[in-house]
Motif scaffolding. Structure first.
Motif, mmCIF file in Angstrom:
data_model
loop_
_atom_site.group_PDB
_atom_site.id
_atom_site.type_symbol
_atom_site.label_atom_id
_atom_site.label_comp_id
_atom_site.label_asym_id
_atom_site.label_seq_id
_atom_site.Cartn_x
_atom_site.Cartn_y
_atom_site.Cartn_z
ATOM 1 N N PHE A 193 84.613 11.034 61.703
ATOM 2 C CA PHE A 193 84.239 10.946 63.127
ATOM 3 C C PHE A 193 84.068 9.447 63.400
ATOM 4 O O PHE A 193 84.139 8.631 62.462
ATOM 5 N N ASP A 224 75.829 5.909 60.533
ATOM 6 C CA ASP A 224 76.244 7.310 60.385
ATOM 7 C C ASP A 224 77.755 7.293 60.266
ATOM 8 O O ASP A 224 78.452 6.850 61.191
ATOM 9 N N ASP A 235 79.801 12.935 55.353
ATOM 10 C CA ASP A 235 78.969 12.608 56.515
ATOM 11 C C ASP A 235 77.607 12.151 55.989
ATOM 12 O O ASP A 235 76.872 12.954 55.404
ATOM 13 N N ILE A 236 77.319 10.868 56.146
ATOM 14 C CA ILE A 236 76.034 10.348 55.655
ATOM 15 C C ILE A 236 75.366 9.559 56.772
ATOM 16 O O ILE A 236 76.050 8.936 57.590
ATOM 17 N N THR A 237 74.027 9.603 56.826
ATOM 18 C CA THR A 237 73.283 8.677 57.685
ATOM 19 C C THR A 237 72.207 8.006 56.840
ATOM 20 O O THR A 237 71.499 8.686 56.076
ATOM 21 N N GLU A 328 69.871 16.563 58.033
ATOM 22 C CA GLU A 328 69.814 15.289 58.756
ATOM 23 C C GLU A 328 68.735 15.252 59.836
ATOM 24 O O GLU A 328 69.023 15.185 61.023
ATOM 25 N N GLU A 342 70.533 11.450 56.414
ATOM 26 C CA GLU A 342 71.446 12.601 56.289
ATOM 27 C C GLU A 342 72.135 12.602 54.936
ATOM 28 O O GLU A 342 72.697 11.590 54.519
HETATM 29 MN MN MN Z 1 76.400 12.152 60.437
#
Ligand code: MN
Ligand code: GLY
Ligand code: MN
Length: 366
Positions: A193, A224, A235-237, A328, A342
């Motif tokens: 994304f 993010d 997908d990491i935050t 998250e 996240e």
């Molecule tokens: Mn994310």
């Protein structure tokens, strides 16, 4: 026939379906190993119980479908042809003359295409193919888990790169460009994304837009991001502090970290999905920030960055071994900024494994 396609065919037989028309790139990929981005053109996998399936795709993509290992018929069409005419004939050849029950992806099929079907098959009623496919995709196999693990490691690397790029005066977009440049050098063509790098008050918007804001001492910095690797997403935050941190920023950071820890601690087979959300929500509400956590705790992750199941407090389904999802929690304050932490999580026999592993103790970047 591959195992996934054969399980899906059995589902269609159980549901008494005449055929299925699968059209989302993610479900076509899941069932065929053929990844195609058709834009507005038609992509379709047609599955007919007790007959051979066939694929329909733009003519220029046919060789890629073959390279992906698809052994059955492929109908490639040109931009001046109407693919539904070919589909009608191919279904007829497979004994589908006057179908009354078809499975489509109800959440995805565009209305114009439903009209094309209805014009040719006026008796047709529609069943949601997602009901069957979501259940199949829910539990990841060893090969999928291996790719998800690698995709998560690359997301960790993205955060590490972003943290190293922080300097007073640098803009959000400059840091974002550095992250994506370094990932591209590692072979990543696509992010899962639009990457978020948000400084200071901008981190106070859960989904803010990176821009020309320059980094200042005392800012929280929220990253993010995620990559697509071999068709699977990460997908990491992470949130770090730049220069110094005040008591309020520290308090919201520690609250979000405790909330995430609570949700992780109950991640094991048999836990109700909604309780994962509530575990974090209770910590944040008890600290007085309930109204500043405006979203669910997470979402399933796999071929799509947001996929089934939705990890909301209302979800009564139970965690099962092999499920992958995000946890998250966040607190967003418009003046102080926001914190979200996240991870991508895999349910194991004994509990859970976080696939993303970047450290979570509050980092103050000098
Ligand atoms: Mn994310
Ligand atoms: N970046 C979107 C999400 O974390 O779900
Ligand atoms: Mn997410």
């Amino acid at each position: 026939m591959n195992e996934r396609l054969s399980k899906f065919t059995n589902y269609l037989i159980e549901q008494n379906q005449d055929f299925a028309y699968i059209h989302s790139p993610s479900n076509v990929y899941y069932l065929t190993n053929f990844h195609c981005e058709p834009h507005e053109r038609l992509l379709g996998l047609f599955v007919v119980p007790n007959q051979e399936p066939f694929l329909v795709c733009p003519g220029m993509e046919v060789s890629q479908a073959r390279d992906a290992g698809w052994k059955y018929d492929i109908i490639g069409y040109s931009d001046s042809e109407q693919p539904f005419d070919f589909i009608y004939e191919a279904l007829k050849q497979r004994g589908v003359h006057k179908p009354t029950r078809a499975s489509i992806e109800k959440g995805m099929l565009v209305y114009e295409r439903a009209e094309e079907l209805q014009a040719r098959y006026p008796e047709l009623s529609y069943h949601s193919a997602e009901l069957g496919l979501n259940q199949l995709r829910l539990i990841k196999d060893e090969k999928e888990i291996e790719v998800l693990r690698e995709a998560a490691a690359l997301a960790d690397f993205g955060v590490e790169t972003g943290v190293k790029a922080l300097r007073e005066g640098v803009t959000e977009m400059e840091v974002l460009a550095t992250i994506e440049f370094e990932l591209k050098k590692k072979g990543i063509r696509e992010m899962s994304f639009s990457t978020m790098v948000l400084f200071g008050e901008k981190s106070g918007q859960p989904h803010g837009n990176p821009g020309e804001r320059q980094l200042r001492k005392g800012d929280l910095v929220l990253f993010d991001l995620g990559v697509v690797l071999n068709g699977y997403c990460s997908d990491i935050t992470r949130t770090v502090a730049f220069g110094e941190v005040n008591d309020k920023q520290k308090e919201i950071y520690e609250t979000v970290l405790s909330a995430q820890t609570e949700s992780l601690n109950i991640s094991k087979p048999g836990t109700r999905l909604g309780d994962i959300d509530l575990a974090a929500r209770n910590v944040i509400s008890n600290a007085g920030y309930g109204e500043h956590f405006p979203h669910r705790i997470g979402h399933g992750i796999g071929i799509e960055v947001h996929e089934y199941p939705s990890m909301s407090e209302k979800n009564d389904d139970l965690l099962q071994v092999g499920m992958t999802y995000t946890i998250e929690p966040g607190i967003y304050l418009s003046d102080v900024g926001g914190v979200r932490i996240e991870d991508d999580v895999l349910v194991t026999e004994t509990g859970y494994e976080t696939l993303t592993k970047y450290p979570k103790d509050l980092q103050i970047i000098k």
